[in-house]
Design a protein around this motif. Structure first.
Motif, PDB file in Angstrom:
ATOM      1  N   ASN A 237      67.495  51.242  15.488  1.00  0.00           N
ATOM      2  CA  ASN A 237      66.293  51.483  14.681  1.00  0.00           C
ATOM      3  C   ASN A 237      66.224  52.943  14.234  1.00  0.00           C
ATOM      4  O   ASN A 237      65.873  53.240  13.083  1.00  0.00           O
ATOM      5  CB  ASN A 237      65.035  51.140  15.485  1.00  0.00           C
ATOM      6  CG  ASN A 237      64.898  49.652  15.750  1.00  0.00           C
ATOM      7  OD1 ASN A 237      65.497  48.831  15.064  1.00  0.00           O
ATOM      8  ND2 ASN A 237      64.113  49.300  16.755  1.00  0.00           N
ATOM      9  N   THR A 307      63.474  47.270  13.783  1.00  0.00           N
ATOM     10  CA  THR A 307      62.409  47.844  12.956  1.00  0.00           C
ATOM     11  C   THR A 307      61.857  46.866  11.922  1.00  0.00           C
ATOM     12  O   THR A 307      60.620  46.768  11.777  1.00  0.00           O
ATOM     13  CB  THR A 307      62.914  49.126  12.267  1.00  0.00           C
ATOM     14  OG1 THR A 307      63.111  50.136  13.260  1.00  0.00           O
ATOM     15  CG2 THR A 307      61.925  49.630  11.226  1.00  0.00           C
ATOM     16  N   PRO A 308      62.689  46.123  11.168  1.00  0.00           N
ATOM     17  CA  PRO A 308      62.115  45.189  10.197  1.00  0.00           C
ATOM     18  C   PRO A 308      61.169  44.170  10.824  1.00  0.00           C
ATOM     19  O   PRO A 308      60.164  43.786  10.206  1.00  0.00           O
ATOM     20  CB  PRO A 308      63.352  44.502   9.596  1.00  0.00           C
ATOM     21  CG  PRO A 308      64.449  45.506   9.744  1.00  0.00           C
ATOM     22  CD  PRO A 308      64.171  46.168  11.057  1.00  0.00           C
ATOM     23  N   ASN A 392      62.800  40.457   6.034  1.00  0.00           N
ATOM     24  CA  ASN A 392      62.092  41.695   6.375  1.00  0.00           C
ATOM     25  C   ASN A 392      62.974  42.926   6.181  1.00  0.00           C
ATOM     26  O   ASN A 392      62.505  43.985   5.776  1.00  0.00           O
ATOM     27  CB  ASN A 392      61.586  41.621   7.817  1.00  0.00           C
ATOM     28  CG  ASN A 392      60.494  40.582   7.990  1.00  0.00           C
ATOM     29  OD1 ASN A 392      59.706  40.337   7.084  1.00  0.00           O
ATOM     30  ND2 ASN A 392      60.442  39.950   9.155  1.00  0.00           N
ATOM     31  N   TYR A 393      64.245  42.770   6.472  1.00  0.00           N
ATOM     32  CA  TYR A 393      65.188  43.867   6.262  1.00  0.00           C
ATOM     33  C   TYR A 393      65.226  44.255   4.783  1.00  0.00           C
ATOM     34  O   TYR A 393      65.237  45.452   4.431  1.00  0.00           O
ATOM     35  CB  TYR A 393      66.582  43.422   6.727  1.00  0.00           C
ATOM     36  CG  TYR A 393      67.682  44.422   6.478  1.00  0.00           C
ATOM     37  CD1 TYR A 393      67.928  45.465   7.368  1.00  0.00           C
ATOM     38  CD2 TYR A 393      68.494  44.318   5.347  1.00  0.00           C
ATOM     39  CE1 TYR A 393      68.945  46.380   7.139  1.00  0.00           C
ATOM     40  CE2 TYR A 393      69.508  45.220   5.105  1.00  0.00           C
ATOM     41  CZ  TYR A 393      69.732  46.258   6.002  1.00  0.00           C
ATOM     42  OH  TYR A 393      70.741  47.165   5.770  1.00  0.00           O
ATOM     43  N   LYS A 394      65.196  43.256   3.916  1.00  0.00           N
ATOM     44  CA  LYS A 394      65.260  43.511   2.475  1.00  0.00           C
ATOM     45  C   LYS A 394      64.024  44.249   1.973  1.00  0.00           C
ATOM     46  O   LYS A 394      64.095  45.016   1.012  1.00  0.00           O
ATOM     47  CB  LYS A 394      65.419  42.174   1.735  1.00  0.00           C
ATOM     48  CG  LYS A 394      65.967  42.295   0.334  1.00  0.00           C
ATOM     49  CD  LYS A 394      66.358  40.935  -0.202  1.00  0.00           C
ATOM     50  CE  LYS A 394      67.003  41.073  -1.587  1.00  0.00           C
ATOM     51  NZ  LYS A 394      67.415  39.750  -2.118  1.00  0.00           N
ATOM     52  N   LYS A 395      62.895  44.031   2.625  1.00  0.00           N
ATOM     53  CA  LYS A 395      61.659  44.709   2.214  1.00  0.00           C
ATOM     54  C   LYS A 395      61.733  46.214   2.422  1.00  0.00           C
ATOM     55  O   LYS A 395      60.960  46.969   1.839  1.00  0.00           O
ATOM     56  CB  LYS A 395      60.473  44.133   2.997  1.00  0.00           C
ATOM     57  CG  LYS A 395      60.131  42.697   2.628  1.00  0.00           C
ATOM     58  CD  LYS A 395      59.169  42.067   3.615  1.00  0.00           C
ATOM     59  CE  LYS A 395      58.977  40.584   3.331  1.00  0.00           C
ATOM     60  NZ  LYS A 395      58.159  39.910   4.372  1.00  0.00           N
ATOM     61  N   LEU A 396      62.677  46.643   3.275  1.00  0.00           N
ATOM     62  CA  LEU A 396      62.827  48.071   3.548  1.00  0.00           C
ATOM     63  C   LEU A 396      64.094  48.655   2.924  1.00  0.00           C
ATOM     64  O   LEU A 396      64.363  49.847   3.105  1.00  0.00           O
ATOM     65  CB  LEU A 396      62.849  48.310   5.067  1.00  0.00           C
ATOM     66  CG  LEU A 396      61.564  47.965   5.810  1.00  0.00           C
ATOM     67  CD1 LEU A 396      61.768  48.108   7.317  1.00  0.00           C
ATOM     68  CD2 LEU A 396      60.417  48.851   5.351  1.00  0.00           C
ATOM     69  N   THR A 397      64.840  47.829   2.212  1.00  0.00           N
ATOM     70  CA  THR A 397      66.095  48.319   1.641  1.00  0.00           C
ATOM     71  C   THR A 397      66.245  48.030   0.154  1.00  0.00           C
ATOM     72  O   THR A 397      67.088  48.637  -0.503  1.00  0.00           O
ATOM     73  CB  THR A 397      67.306  47.699   2.375  1.00  0.00           C
ATOM     74  OG1 THR A 397      67.217  46.264   2.328  1.00  0.00           O
ATOM     75  CG2 THR A 397      67.353  48.156   3.828  1.00  0.00           C
TER      76      THR A 397
END
Length: 575
Positions: A237, A307-308, A392-397
């Protein structure tokens, strides 16, 4: 044995709380974490302006709990080279009482007794800086003790400290002065959207790759001592958030919450959020390492610690995380998501999809090593969990995730133009608000507005002509002081009377939907009661005192009557 790295990170959640209790102490970590903000610059300028004044002074440092008032005062007292607070007595926490037999309000009244109405002109030399939360200030001036501080109360009201209206022009000869932290957001507005130099620098302080960073140093040192460091979700993270592009998107997600939900987010909230985004409240080292013999269970637990998932699947941790989760869900591109779901669940082996999405991320090695190809059942809960993690990972990348929310971006642009004073860019906003005013209680034709809809069979209308009365903005390219609401103002035809409306994102969404034919519900009217009240105030500019229309509510009837006052009394006729 506790993890040294987690213990170091946990110091983040203690920093701002310690500032309130330890004004007389500014340790090296606080000094390292200090960031010069516009509040500090403006506060120092205020003190310099009144430095040569000989009479007594009370300077209010107002705001919300955890917004950095105490930290700033502590920094200026012990670490600022200008020593600008040396001549002031500092009262830091006005919510506490020093005596067991006194309330906080009684204690405060005693500590600022030199500024009672009967002592303002006694020639005393007192110079006091008072850090006080807005709620406490309001309670104090309205209390029994507050009646002895009438001049202070008048200053607070005249300067609109409890509202978004502008304060009075600065006067150095005043006894009272103030700076209001609530006028400063964590972000600023520009023609290109929102930005936050403060949050950018704060995240860099924690995740920056430099030897001055105590968190980074501990991360590096622990890597050589922890036998499980290559499988640790906390380290992964931290590595994930060391990426500048990820931090940029995360900061925009935080700003989105500030605007959409009008959530007051303080420095304390951000420090707690950083810790919550890196270390799960359920993190248990021993339990995790014991699961290594069970790859599927280890993967599920590991994912829950990332983290996501901590940001978008961990409701109840904080208001910030709750709002961020809700906003991300409502702004999902449903059509694109459905396509992704079909591709994912139709795949016999999800390994290529997962590795493509993660693209060499810190998390990819762990997910790859547990053998994702064995997860082939579309009903397998673990397969669903992996998909949720990827979303969720995509929402931060993926920056396109935020850019897809066109209504939000439109609100941000209108917010900027309103405060910057770019009048020519506000035409669409004003025409949309005007349309919603006339249609709020039904649509009846040009310039007609419903003023009474309480009857079962008929509605009463009036003719209303209003004019735009656009307020002047700051004229700045970057707007520093504002509230996340757009002030829209209309006047009567002679421009002698005005009514203002505060348009927040929630109301903006309804107004823009009405352009496309949406009819507000009774719930909309209840939620936005202030807008309804403003329309009622505008109706005073109409013809209801001399001419009203009465229309049938029956869908099968087009009957419309006119009740009108003339020189010979009232006339009533069908029109």
């Amino acid at each position: 044995m506790s993890c040294e790295f987690i213990s170091e990170l946990r110091r983040l959640s203690k920093l701002s709380a310690e500032a309130v209790q330890n004004l007389d102490h500014f340790d090296p970590l606080k000094k390292y974490m200090h960031i010069t903000r516009h509040t500090e610059i403006d506060f120092k300028q205020l003190l310099l302006k009144i430095a040569e004044v000989n009479h007594k002074q009370l300077v209010l440092v107002c705001g919300s709990a955890g917004d950095g008032k105490s930290h700033l005062l502590s920094y200026l007292k012990y670490s600022d080279q200008d020593r600008i607070l040396d001549s002031y007595t500092i009262i830091n926490d006005a919510t506490e009482s020093d005596a067991p037999n006194q309330t906080a309000i009684e204690t405060l009244a005693e500590r600022i007794a030199a500024f009672r109405d009967d002592r303002l002109n006694d020639g005393g030399p007192e110079k006091v800086v008072l850090a006080i939360n807005l709620g406490m200030l309001n309670n104090f001036i309205d209390s029994e003790q507050g009646k002895y501080f009438g001049k202070l109360k008048q200053y607070v009201l005249n300067n609109n400290i409890f509202s978004v209206a502008q304060p009075l022009p600065f006067n150095k000869d005043e006894i009272f002065h103030h700076i209001d932290f609530s006028n400063y957001q964590l972000y600023t507005l520009t023609a290109d959207g929102t930005r936050s130099d403060y949050l950018t620098e704060l995240f860099e302080k924690v995740f920056g790759n430099n030897t001055c960073n105590p968190f980074y140093n501990t991360y590096i040192n622990q890597g050589s001592t922890c036998p499980h460091h290559t499988q640790c979700p906390v380290r992964h993270n931290f590595e994930f958030l060391m990426k500048e592009d990820v931090r940029k998107l995360l900061i925009q997600r935080i700003i989105e919450v500030c605007i959409k939900d009008k959530l007051v987010i303080t420095s304390r909230d951000i420090l707690n959020f950083i810790f919550d985004a890196v270390v799960s409240p359920d993190f248990d080292e021993k339990k995790l390492w014991n699961l290594l013999s069970n790859p599927a269970k280890f993967l599920e637990t590991y994912i829950s610690y990332t983290t996501p998932m901590l940001i978008f699947e961990n409701r109840g941790t904080s208001s910030l995380i709750d709002c961020m989760t809700e906003n991300a869900a409502t702004s999902d591109n449903i059509e694109k998501r459905d396509c992704d779901v079909l591709d994912f669940y139709a795949a016999d082996d999800i390994t290529p999809i997962v590795l493509s999405e993660l693209n060499g991320s810190e998390y990819s090695d762990i997910l790859h090593s547990v053998g994702l190809s064995a997860i082939d059942n579309g009903r397998d809960p673990l397969k669903k969990y992996v998909y949720k993690f990827l979303r969720n990972y995509k929402k931060l990348t993926d920056s396109q995730e935020l850019k897809a929310d066109r209504l939000y971006l439109s609100f941000v642009q209108d917010l900027y133009h309103a405060y910057a004073g770019n009048i020519k860019h506000l035409k669409n906003l004003y025409s949309s608000v005007k349309h919603s005013i006339y249609s709020w209680n039904g649509t009846y034709g040009t310039d007609l507005i419903c003023i009474d809809d309480s009857g079962d069979d008929y509605s009463i209308l009036e003719q209303l002509n209003i004019r735009y009365d656009v307020a002047q903005g700051s004229g700045d390219d970057e707007v520093l002081q504002f509230a996340p609401v757009i002030i829209v103002r209309f006047s009567n035809e002679t421009k002698t009377e005005q009514v203002s409306f505060s348009i927040d994102y929630s109301l903006y969404r309804v107004i823009m939907a009405m352009k496309d034919g949406y009819c507000p519900t009774s719930q909309d009217r209840n939620v936005h009661a202030d807008f309804s009240s403003g329309i009622m105030a505008l109706s005073e500019f109409g013809t209801k005192k001399s001419r009203v229309y009465i229309v049938s509510k029956r869908k099968t009837s087009n009957m419309k009557f006119l009740l009108e006052e003339s020189d010979f009394g009232y006339s009533f006729k069908e029109v």
